[in-house]
Design a protein around this motif. Structure first.
Motif, PDB file in Angstrom:
ATOM      1  N   THR A   8      29.857  25.424  36.492  1.00 45.17           N
ATOM      2  CA  THR A   8      30.469  26.977  36.281  1.00 45.17           C
ATOM      3  C   THR A   8      29.205  27.634  35.895  1.00 45.17           C
ATOM      4  O   THR A   8      28.626  26.233  35.815  1.00 45.17           O
ATOM      5  CB  THR A   8      31.881  27.083  34.641  1.00 45.17           C
ATOM      6  N   ILE A  46      37.183  31.146  35.338  1.00 42.45           N
ATOM      7  CA  ILE A  46      35.950  31.458  36.405  1.00 42.45           C
ATOM      8  C   ILE A  46      36.362  33.446  36.835  1.00 42.45           C
ATOM      9  O   ILE A  46      37.549  33.038  37.240  1.00 42.45           O
ATOM     10  CB  ILE A  46      36.963  30.384  37.644  1.00 42.45           C
ATOM     11  N   GLY A  49      36.502  33.886  41.531  1.00 40.03           N
ATOM     12  CA  GLY A  49      36.980  33.071  41.944  1.00 40.03           C
ATOM     13  C   GLY A  49      37.442  33.168  43.140  1.00 40.03           C
ATOM     14  O   GLY A  49      38.315  33.951  43.352  1.00 40.03           O
ATOM     15  N   LYS A  75      39.382  36.689  39.316  1.00 40.82           N
ATOM     16  CA  LYS A  75      39.728  36.153  38.073  1.00 40.82           C
ATOM     17  C   LYS A  75      40.437  35.166  37.770  1.00 40.82           C
ATOM     18  O   LYS A  75      41.540  35.005  37.912  1.00 40.82           O
ATOM     19  CB  LYS A  75      39.558  36.715  37.036  1.00 40.82           C
ATOM     20  N   ASP A 113      32.494  30.127  42.175  1.00 41.57           N
ATOM     21  CA  ASP A 113      32.503  31.729  41.430  1.00 41.57           C
ATOM     22  C   ASP A 113      31.570  32.404  42.000  1.00 41.57           C
ATOM     23  O   ASP A 113      30.383  31.996  41.622  1.00 41.57           O
ATOM     24  CB  ASP A 113      32.471  31.277  40.103  1.00 41.57           C
TER      25      ASP A 113
END
Length: 143
Positions: A8, A46, A49, A75, A113
């Protein structure tokens, strides 16, 4: 289900658990409409996304990547089940040589992301010729 570990934006690893991957129609002409529904959850939120769908065909010295569709940013909260779907009226493979198409291809759903790659869900696409028609069979990664 299967689990995908992905980085991430804060450089930690997120676990993406895919619980369902439906593709239809299947065992049909290669250019036929395409509907995909994927259900998943993540252990980390995330923020922006987006999912993009590509079809990749690779033959000696010739690689084609077709951009099929992309979702709007949203999101994805951690610990919740999420679903996204793609539906396209046809898969346009015009201009790609038949010998390239008759190889095994890859259908990829790529989660990002913002601008950062998070995860891929890769489906194998087998293409065969029946008479004059190119036929596709998409193999779900969770079958």
């Amino acid at each position: 289900f299967f689990r995908v570990q992905a980085r991430t934006t804060d450089a930690t690893m997120a676990n993406i658990n895919v619980t369902k991957c439906d593709v239809s129609p299947n065992d049909c002409p290669l250019s036929e409409k395409l509907d995909i529904q994927i259900e998943f959850n993540t252990d980390q939120t995330i923020q922006q996304g987006t999912w993009s769908l590509t079809y990749e065909v690779d033959f000696t010295g010739s690689r084609h990547i077709l951009n099929i569709a992309k979702t709007a940013a949203q999101k994805y909260e951690s610990g919740t089940n999420h679903c996204f779907a793609f539906s396209v009226p046809s898969v346009d493979v015009e201009g790609i040589k038949e010998q390239s198409l008759l190889n095994v291809g890859l259908l990829r759903a790529v989660l990002s992301d913002g601008e950062e790659h998070v995860s891929d869900i890769t489906m194998v696409v087998q293409v065969t010729k029946e008479g004059d028609q190119l036929m596709r069979r998409i193999i779900s990664p969770i079958e």
